[in-house]
Structure formats: C-alpha cells, structure tokens
Write an enzyme that holds these catalytic residues in place. Sequence first.
Site, PDB file in Angstrom:
ATOM      1  N   HIS A  35       0.866  -1.188   0.000  1.00 46.12           N
ATOM      2  CA  HIS A  35       0.000   0.000   0.000  1.00 46.12           C
ATOM      3  C   HIS A  35       0.899   1.232   0.000  1.00 46.12           C
ATOM      4  O   HIS A  35       1.415   1.634   1.048  1.00 46.12           O
ATOM      5  CB  HIS A  35      -0.911  -0.001   1.230  1.00 46.12           C
ATOM      6  CG  HIS A  35      -1.886  -1.139   1.268  1.00 46.12           C
ATOM      7  ND1 HIS A  35      -1.525  -2.406   1.651  1.00 46.12           N
ATOM      8  CD2 HIS A  35      -3.210  -1.184   0.963  1.00 46.12           C
ATOM      9  CE1 HIS A  35      -2.591  -3.201   1.586  1.00 46.12           C
ATOM     10  NE2 HIS A  35      -3.616  -2.486   1.175  1.00 46.12           N
ATOM     11  N   HIS A 266      -4.052   4.088  -3.530  1.00 45.40           N
ATOM     12  CA  HIS A 266      -4.120   3.351  -2.268  1.00 45.40           C
ATOM     13  C   HIS A 266      -3.223   2.113  -2.318  1.00 45.40           C
ATOM     14  O   HIS A 266      -2.337   1.944  -1.473  1.00 45.40           O
ATOM     15  CB  HIS A 266      -5.574   2.953  -1.993  1.00 45.40           C
ATOM     16  CG  HIS A 266      -5.755   2.119  -0.763  1.00 45.40           C
ATOM     17  ND1 HIS A 266      -5.642   2.628   0.504  1.00 45.40           N
ATOM     18  CD2 HIS A 266      -6.054   0.801  -0.614  1.00 45.40           C
ATOM     19  CE1 HIS A 266      -5.861   1.666   1.383  1.00 45.40           C
ATOM     20  NE2 HIS A 266      -6.115   0.545   0.729  1.00 45.40           N
ATOM     21  N   GLU A 414     -18.356  -0.188  24.455  1.00 46.44           N
ATOM     22  CA  GLU A 414     -17.617  -1.417  24.721  1.00 46.44           C
ATOM     23  C   GLU A 414     -16.413  -1.589  23.800  1.00 46.44           C
ATOM     24  O   GLU A 414     -15.360  -2.091  24.217  1.00 46.44           O
ATOM     25  CB  GLU A 414     -18.525  -2.644  24.589  1.00 46.44           C
ATOM     26  CG  GLU A 414     -19.606  -2.747  25.642  1.00 46.44           C
ATOM     27  CD  GLU A 414     -20.895  -2.045  25.231  1.00 46.44           C
ATOM     28  OE1 GLU A 414     -21.899  -2.163  25.962  1.00 46.44           O
ATOM     29  OE2 GLU A 414     -20.896  -1.375  24.163  1.00 46.44           O
ATOM     30  N   HIS A 476     -29.916 -10.791  25.841  1.00 48.89           N
ATOM     31  CA  HIS A 476     -28.878 -10.667  26.855  1.00 48.89           C
ATOM     32  C   HIS A 476     -28.387 -12.027  27.349  1.00 48.89           C
ATOM     33  O   HIS A 476     -27.617 -12.085  28.313  1.00 48.89           O
ATOM     34  CB  HIS A 476     -29.405  -9.838  28.035  1.00 48.89           C
ATOM     35  CG  HIS A 476     -29.492  -8.371  27.751  1.00 48.89           C
ATOM     36  ND1 HIS A 476     -30.136  -7.862  26.644  1.00 48.89           N
ATOM     37  CD2 HIS A 476     -28.998  -7.291  28.423  1.00 48.89           C
ATOM     38  CE1 HIS A 476     -30.055  -6.535  26.659  1.00 48.89           C
ATOM     39  NE2 HIS A 476     -29.365  -6.177  27.722  1.00 48.89           N
TER      40      HIS A 476
END
Length: 669
Positions: A35, A266, A414, A476
């Site tokens: 790259h 890229h 999280e 959950h």
Amino acid sequence: MPSSTATPSAEMLQQMAHAIRFLSVDAILKAGEGHQGVPLGMAELATALFAGELKFLAADPTWPDRDRFVLSNGHGSMLLYALLHLSGYAKIGLDQVKSFRELDSHCAGHPEYDPAAGIEATTGPLGQGIANALGMAIAEAYLNARFGDGIVDHMTWAFVGDGCLQEGVGQEAIALAGHLGLGKLAFVWDDNRITDDGSTELSISENVADRFRVAGWHVVEIDGHDLRAAAGAFAAARTDPRPTLIAARTTIARGIPRLQGQRGGHSAKLYETDRADMAALFDWAATPFEIPDTITEAWRAAGRRNAQCHAAWKARLEALSSEDRAVFERTMAGDLPAGWCQTILAAKQAALADPSPRFSIQASGDIVSALYDEVPEIFVACADLEAPTNHKRHLAAFARADRAGRYLHCGVREHVMASLANGMAAHGGIRPAAVTYLAFSDYERPAMRMAALMGLPVVFVFSHDSIGIGKNGPTHQPVEILAALRAMPNMRVIRPADAIEAAEAWEIALSRTDGPTSLIFARQQLPLLRRDATAENKSARGAYVLADATGGERRATLLATGSEVAIATEARTVLQERGIPTAVVSMPCWDLFGAEDKHYRRMVLGPSGVRIGIEAAVRFGWDQWLGPDGDLVGMSGFGASGPADALYRRFGITPEAVVSRTIKLLGEN
C-alpha cells in the site's frame, strides 16, 4: 524537545522525506504488492515528527519514557518500517526491509506488535490503532500521577486515515479522549479524501475536523506536505492542554504521476516505470534500496537526537530511592508485587469461612478489590455497568481532574473500552481489566482478537453469562459466545463454578503475561462447592475431579462449567443413590486442560463409562471432551424471557434431566 543534534535544514528534511518514499516503493516493488498511498502521502509528516518532535532513541527502543507512535492506518506499514530503518532501529535492518511481506520478516504486511523493533501495536483493522493510542495516553496520565513528571512525561502520537475515522470505534475514541481532556494525545489525520472505493464523498459528507472540535479537541489544519507547518503543528500539540487533531491535507501516493490523488494510489500494483517517473520528478539518482550517505546520516542523527534527554531521564531515575526505583522498574517490566498471591489465598479462605451462596460476579468484585491496594497496576474500565458488575468498590474514577483514579467510566462504548485496554497493556505499567456483560463481548470482539494476536495481558471480565440472567431475555443471554471465545487462539477463557474457583481464576489471569484472559461470571448466586482453600490452584490445570465416584468403578462422568457445576453435583447425588458410581468434573478452562498431558486428562475424564456435559450454552466444542458416545445437557438455540429457574426447566438443564440422560446412555431403566 531537548536534543543533542541540530534540526536538519529544510532542504535536507525534504530529501529525508523522499528517502521514505523511495525505500517504500522499492520494498513494494520487490514484494510485488503493498500500500503505497500512506508512505508516499505522509512522508513529510513522518519526517517532521521523527526528525524534530518525537521523543525516542533508536538505540533504546523500549525506553519507558519515550513518546509512543502508532500507525493506525497500518496498511501503509512501509512508512513505519522506513522510519525505523532509516533512524537506526537495530531489528529493522535493510535485509528486513528487502524482505517486506515475506515469511518471518519483521516487516510484515501490516505492523505486528514488537516494541523492541519500534512497533508499538499491531494495526491494520482500521480504528484499532487510534483506540490503542487512547489507552496509551491514559496509561501515561495515570503513571505520571503515580511516579511524577521526572519519570513519566511523554506524548502519544497516532497517524490516522479516513477509514479509521469512519469506523465507529474511532468516534468512540474521539468522544472519550475529549471528555477526559488528554492533552498528551495527538492524532495526525492523513486527509487525502480517498479510500479504497474512491473519493470519501461516496460515503461521508460531514466536516470531519468539526467532529473533533465539538468533542473538545484542539484542531490544527495544515498542508501535510509543508514541513515547516507540520513542525509547528507538532510543537503546538505538545503544549495544548487538550488532545490534538492535526488535520493534514495530503495527496495520496504523492510522487507517482499515474496514481497520485487517485483511487489507485491506495494499493494499485506498482511498476518500474512508476519508480522511474518518481525519480525524475524528485531528481533522485540513487539505485533501488540505496540511500545517499548524507541522507542516511541525517536520519541516523534523528535517531540519536534525544540522547541527552535519555541520559537526563536515566539520571533522574537513578536519583530515586532504591525502593522507588525498584517499584518503577518492576511496574514497567510487568512483574507483580511479591506476595500478591497471598491475597488470593486469603480470598479462598474467606469464602470457606462463609460458605453461603454468593452472586458470582460479586465474588469476582470481592476478590479483585482486595487486590487493588496490593497491585496498584490494576486499572479497571467499565462500560456503564458499575452497579451490576460491582468492580469499582473503593477505586476513584480516572477523570480530567484526577489522573490518579483507576476506574475508567467508558460510557456505553464497549469497543473502545476493549481497544484502549489493549493500548494500556501495550504501553506497559498497567494491568487493565475491561468489564461488561458477556452478551456485549461481541462489541469488543475485534479488540479481543487483537489482544490475543499481540499477546497482551488484558483481563476481560464478563457478567450475566447465560440464561441465568432471566427476564432480560434472549438478547442478553449469550448462549453461543462461550464457544466463540474458546475458538479464538491465545484467548484463555475461564468460567468459575464458585467463589474459590473465582479467586483461582483471578490468580491465573494476573499471572499470565503472554496473552489475554476472559473471566466469565454468572449473575445469579452460586453455592460454594469446593471445600478446600489451600495455596494449590486446581483451576490452573483447566479441569479437575471435584467429586469422585464411590461404591465401585466410575460408570458416569459429569463435566460442567460455571453455574452448571452445581447442577452436576446435585445429579451425582441422585445417581450415587441409584447405585451408579458417578464423578463430577469441574472444567473452568478448556485450553489449560487441553495443555495437560494425556495421563492427567484420562484420569480426570475417566477411563470408562459415559460422559455428560452440562453447560447453559450451545454444544459447539464439547464433543472433544464427551467422546463419540457422550451427550450434552445444554442449549440448542436462543433463550427466552422469564425467571431463571423457569428457563432452566424450560430448556431441560436440571439435575433431573442430567440423571435421565445418564441412565439412558447407560442403557438402564
């Protein structure tokens, strides 16, 4: 920063930047892929940082008070390898650069964690690196509060691409860093407005820099190819009390006329003609992998630039009392204080002294809170679940106004919680624990995988581990997640059955230095099943016979983890009464058990008879322990909403079901 050498001239700095470009292109051409966009587009930025602002010493890559540098846009890895080689890192010699992307090279396709080589984090999955950098900055702030400016005072820099900022974890990091006011954190954004698909306008339309401004960041917008502007922005970042974004407008693949500013910049395949065109453009006469001596020496001087700063730091360290110096060196080496395991033993003895049932996650909190004063490196992050997970206890919050706090309120974030925990562990001097519900581990999973890849000693603590959470329902109830975590290489998964096993689980997790551990706790109360509280850690063998068969040769073995070990124990009582010699095996950690020798495994599993596994989770993975004739009492689908005891009955995870299944396998009435 203080330095022992003069800053190179503007002309030399530009030649140093071109050295990055040509070394990168030469390596990519030899590898046949790579790259080029990042090393060609960020060459001036990297040169200005390493040659003028970054606090590092190539001869001592793991200097504890070095600035941390993270290449978050890790696909552009040749930028990092070029910098490390040119500035004199011993592990990144020219032979390594020439072996870019080859097997066993230090110059892998994406950077792979190796601090001794100058690689601070494994990056490539976009967004992980900047979240790691956030954790490094938090670690620096806490250690600065603990040891003082003379010993810990450094910046964390992250080079960032558009993709990093499009990933959700990027925004989580931006928001939390701004909230905490981490003034020693700086992102350098490669604002080339190109991603793999083409222009960023295909997928975004907001003002990216304004996202940082509204989050409380110091924002500087510059021409990323202007060396003087870059140097000024870096200096400003070091003095501003806010985290800094340097929005650097660049041209992707700058220097290759066929590709610069284009989508193909890229990672499109390069050809020798591309190098020739770039050499003509920049008047570069050196042959492939050749860097002119004057440029090489300028880069080596950059690698030595902080020698006086390094020596002054060592003098300050030596001036500390022998006790204070020993504590700092032990902390940064990752060694825990002598005698900390006595706290684990005391927790086991306390559980035995009061054997009443205890909420599993509360037992974990009791154990680790007893360690907080003994092990000041323990740093807890939690995703907005302080009350139900109960792991804060007497810890103060780490906040803008209190860097000595060791409990980080991550908010409902999280993913960044887990990623910053990785950054803290990679920084050193911190033993992070990230706490949430097991169902939400899927939000953390990319970071957990990176912890396993890097071999970082992060402790991931999970509560609410099964259908036992009851009325919150199947969203959950993580019936499939144990199997998923156990499948992850180098992730140690421990599901304790009671408070004594919980203490042993923490001992295992904190003793580990070569990878992460997931501690899986139940929401519900669990009875104390173990009746011994010695220094021996039975859980460290992964599985052991909790209750052996009596009245003859073992005919049935009940294998269980966590909350279901109690069910196995009740079922054993009934089976023994029916004249069926039955053993109960607690299996808190499968991979530790799998690492035991075959004789121990055979002794635990039993040489004969039937095996029944019991776990409120799906079967996947269990057959390795059950054998061809065994069976599982567990889940075959998602759970439901209702009281926990009703759910266990609904899904047939009861002592009665275990007894019935055992008798059926034995062929008895």
